[in-house]
Scaffold this motif. Structure first.
Motif, PDB file in Angstrom:
ATOM      1  N   VAL A 122      19.541  37.308  57.040  1.00  0.00           N
ATOM      2  CA  VAL A 122      20.548  37.642  55.880  1.00  0.00           C
ATOM      3  C   VAL A 122      19.797  38.263  54.576  1.00  0.00           C
ATOM      4  CG1 VAL A 122      21.910  36.174  54.256  1.00  0.00           C
ATOM      5  CG2 VAL A 122      21.770  35.467  56.541  1.00  0.00           C
ATOM      6  N   VAL A 123      20.307  39.007  53.902  1.00  0.00           N
ATOM      7  CA  VAL A 123      19.730  39.671  52.882  1.00  0.00           C
ATOM      8  C   VAL A 123      20.768  39.874  51.479  1.00  0.00           C
ATOM      9  CG1 VAL A 123      18.119  41.395  54.051  1.00  0.00           C
ATOM     10  CG2 VAL A 123      20.642  42.201  53.587  1.00  0.00           C
ATOM     11  N   GLU A 124      20.110  39.708  50.301  1.00  0.00           N
ATOM     12  CA  GLU A 124      20.836  39.745  49.137  1.00  0.00           C
ATOM     13  C   GLU A 124      20.388  40.902  48.586  1.00  0.00           C
ATOM     14  OE1 GLU A 124      21.091  36.548  46.043  1.00  0.00           O
ATOM     15  OE2 GLU A 124      19.291  37.739  45.095  1.00  0.00           O
ATOM     16  N   SER A 141       9.757  45.717  54.979  1.00  0.00           N
ATOM     17  CA  SER A 141      10.658  45.909  56.071  1.00  0.00           C
ATOM     18  C   SER A 141      11.902  45.671  55.995  1.00  0.00           C
ATOM     19  CB  SER A 141      10.175  44.803  57.182  1.00  0.00           C
ATOM     20  OG  SER A 141      10.798  44.929  58.382  1.00  0.00           O
ATOM     21  N   VAL A 142      12.657  44.633  55.251  1.00  0.00           N
ATOM     22  CA  VAL A 142      13.950  44.584  55.051  1.00  0.00           C
ATOM     23  C   VAL A 142      14.471  45.346  54.002  1.00  0.00           C
ATOM     24  CG1 VAL A 142      15.604  42.804  53.874  1.00  0.00           C
ATOM     25  CG2 VAL A 142      13.864  42.047  55.293  1.00  0.00           C
ATOM     26  N   ASN A 143      13.484  45.694  53.136  1.00  0.00           N
ATOM     27  CA  ASN A 143      14.291  46.917  52.284  1.00  0.00           C
ATOM     28  C   ASN A 143      14.433  48.282  52.922  1.00  0.00           C
ATOM     29  OD1 ASN A 143      14.597  47.799  49.433  1.00  0.00           O
ATOM     30  ND2 ASN A 143      12.588  48.817  49.553  1.00  0.00           N
ATOM     31  N   SER A 144      13.603  48.754  54.108  1.00  0.00           N
ATOM     32  CA  SER A 144      14.005  49.716  54.665  1.00  0.00           C
ATOM     33  C   SER A 144      14.981  49.813  55.526  1.00  0.00           C
ATOM     34  CB  SER A 144      12.466  50.109  55.133  1.00  0.00           C
ATOM     35  OG  SER A 144      12.225  49.338  56.329  1.00  0.00           O
ATOM     36  N   GLN A 145      15.583  48.447  55.824  1.00  0.00           N
ATOM     37  CA  GLN A 145      16.496  48.287  56.711  1.00  0.00           C
ATOM     38  C   GLN A 145      18.036  48.105  56.162  1.00  0.00           C
ATOM     39  OE1 GLN A 145      15.435  44.951  59.004  1.00  0.00           O
ATOM     40  NE2 GLN A 145      13.821  45.890  60.429  1.00  0.00           N
ATOM     41  N   VAL A 146      18.052  48.418  54.827  1.00  0.00           N
ATOM     42  CA  VAL A 146      19.179  48.375  53.950  1.00  0.00           C
ATOM     43  C   VAL A 146      19.556  49.775  53.319  1.00  0.00           C
ATOM     44  CG1 VAL A 146      20.478  47.247  51.980  1.00  0.00           C
ATOM     45  CG2 VAL A 146      19.060  45.963  53.333  1.00  0.00           C
ATOM     46  N   GLY A 147      20.688  50.308  53.685  1.00  0.00           N
ATOM     47  CA  GLY A 147      20.899  51.581  52.836  1.00  0.00           C
ATOM     48  C   GLY A 147      22.533  51.821  52.526  1.00  0.00           C
ATOM     49  N   LEU A 148      22.573  52.934  51.911  1.00  0.00           N
ATOM     50  CA  LEU A 148      24.035  53.306  51.681  1.00  0.00           C
ATOM     51  C   LEU A 148      24.143  54.499  52.641  1.00  0.00           C
ATOM     52  CD1 LEU A 148      23.359  53.703  47.820  1.00  0.00           C
ATOM     53  CD2 LEU A 148      24.632  51.883  48.778  1.00  0.00           C
ATOM     54  N   ILE A 149      25.644  54.651  52.961  1.00  0.00           N
ATOM     55  CA  ILE A 149      26.097  55.391  53.941  1.00  0.00           C
ATOM     56  C   ILE A 149      27.371  56.229  53.474  1.00  0.00           C
ATOM     57  CG2 ILE A 149      27.272  55.777  56.510  1.00  0.00           C
ATOM     58  CD1 ILE A 149      26.126  52.938  57.057  1.00  0.00           C
ATOM     59  N   ALA A 175      27.950  49.021  33.727  1.00  0.00           N
ATOM     60  CA  ALA A 175      27.666  47.908  33.484  1.00  0.00           C
ATOM     61  C   ALA A 175      27.946  47.201  34.928  1.00  0.00           C
ATOM     62  CB  ALA A 175      28.463  46.957  32.741  1.00  0.00           C
ATOM     63  N   ASP A 176      28.436  47.635  35.815  1.00  0.00           N
ATOM     64  CA  ASP A 176      28.578  47.175  37.237  1.00  0.00           C
ATOM     65  C   ASP A 176      27.487  47.045  37.876  1.00  0.00           C
ATOM     66  OD1 ASP A 176      30.890  47.893  36.574  1.00  0.00           O
ATOM     67  OD2 ASP A 176      31.471  49.340  38.169  1.00  0.00           O
ATOM     68  N   HIS A 177      26.843  45.832  37.895  1.00  0.00           N
ATOM     69  CA  HIS A 177      25.527  45.479  38.485  1.00  0.00           C
ATOM     70  C   HIS A 177      26.099  44.245  39.669  1.00  0.00           C
ATOM     71  CE1 HIS A 177      21.307  44.948  39.164  1.00  0.00           C
ATOM     72  NE2 HIS A 177      21.382  43.437  38.951  1.00  0.00           N
ATOM     73  N   THR A 178      26.440  44.592  40.781  1.00  0.00           N
ATOM     74  CA  THR A 178      26.910  43.656  41.914  1.00  0.00           C
ATOM     75  C   THR A 178      25.873  43.182  42.785  1.00  0.00           C
ATOM     76  OG1 THR A 178      27.567  45.606  43.025  1.00  0.00           O
ATOM     77  CG2 THR A 178      29.104  44.805  41.452  1.00  0.00           C
ATOM     78  N   LYS A 179      26.208  41.954  43.291  1.00  0.00           N
ATOM     79  CA  LYS A 179      25.349  41.297  44.209  1.00  0.00           C
ATOM     80  C   LYS A 179      26.196  41.111  45.720  1.00  0.00           C
ATOM     81  CE  LYS A 179      24.799  36.947  44.645  1.00  0.00           C
ATOM     82  NZ  LYS A 179      24.427  35.485  44.460  1.00  0.00           N
ATOM     83  N   HIS A 180      25.693  41.557  46.670  1.00  0.00           N
ATOM     84  CA  HIS A 180      26.151  41.361  47.869  1.00  0.00           C
ATOM     85  C   HIS A 180      25.317  40.749  48.948  1.00  0.00           C
ATOM     86  CE1 HIS A 180      29.159  44.713  46.979  1.00  0.00           C
ATOM     87  NE2 HIS A 180      28.388  45.039  46.420  1.00  0.00           N
ATOM     88  N   THR A 181      25.746  39.909  49.555  1.00  0.00           N
ATOM     89  CA  THR A 181      24.917  39.082  50.797  1.00  0.00           C
ATOM     90  C   THR A 181      25.493  39.575  51.884  1.00  0.00           C
ATOM     91  OG1 THR A 181      24.813  37.330  49.088  1.00  0.00           O
ATOM     92  CG2 THR A 181      24.370  36.848  51.444  1.00  0.00           C
ATOM     93  N   LEU A 182      24.621  39.966  52.656  1.00  0.00           N
ATOM     94  CA  LEU A 182      24.840  40.883  54.186  1.00  0.00           C
ATOM     95  C   LEU A 182      23.996  39.958  55.208  1.00  0.00           C
ATOM     96  CD1 LEU A 182      24.186  44.397  53.135  1.00  0.00           C
ATOM     97  CD2 LEU A 182      26.498  43.114  53.381  1.00  0.00           C
ATOM     98  N   ALA A 197      15.127  39.210  51.247  1.00  0.00           N
ATOM     99  CA  ALA A 197      15.545  38.403  52.311  1.00  0.00           C
ATOM    100  C   ALA A 197      15.802  36.953  51.902  1.00  0.00           C
ATOM    101  CB  ALA A 197      14.421  38.459  53.243  1.00  0.00           C
ATOM    102  N   LEU A 198      16.760  36.460  52.621  1.00  0.00           N
ATOM    103  CA  LEU A 198      17.043  35.057  52.249  1.00  0.00           C
ATOM    104  C   LEU A 198      16.619  34.063  53.279  1.00  0.00           C
ATOM    105  CD1 LEU A 198      20.720  35.172  50.468  1.00  0.00           C
ATOM    106  CD2 LEU A 198      18.530  35.263  49.727  1.00  0.00           C
TER     107      LEU A 198
END
Length: 105
Positions: free
Chosen positions: A53-55, A21-29, A68-75, A104-105
């Motif tokens: 909150v999602v990581e 459910s969380v995976n489907s609510q995060v996307g690129l625009i 090599a850019d593997h970045t983490k975002h906490t939303l 999900a955190l």
């Protein structure tokens, strides 16, 4: 004009797990930005519609090659979309991002 490129696939199951459910609510625009449009590109943003909150881990691709850019975002719920960059650089080279994981955190 905005286009949603959602992470994950649509599930036909009647019961979704919390992770799905969380995976489907995060996307690129993709969004029109004057800086990016000047190079025939779109601004790429990361957006979450999750109510928790999602990581999110992202991978960046440049000229068809994963960098090599593997970045983490906490939303957090209600956060504005995070600008990642233009789909085309000033040198007219293509780049894009893919969502590696959402938790999900």
């Amino acid at each position: 004009m905005r286009y949603y490129l959602m992470a994950g696939l649509l599930c036909l199951a009647t019961h979704l797990s919390a992770a799905e459910s969380v995976n489907s609510q995060v996307g690129l625009i993709e969004d029109d930005s004057s800086e990016c449009l000047a190079n025939d590109g779109k601004l790429i943003l990361l957006k979450s519609e999750a109510d928790t909150v999602v990581e999110v881990w992202l991978d960046r691709w440049f000229m068809g090659v994963q960098t090599a850019d593997h970045t983490k975002h906490t939303l957090k719920p209600g956060d504005e979309a995070v600008a990642l960059g233009c789909s085309q650089t000033r040198d007219k080279e293509k780049q894009h991002w893919t969502i590696a994981s959402v938790k999900a955190l």
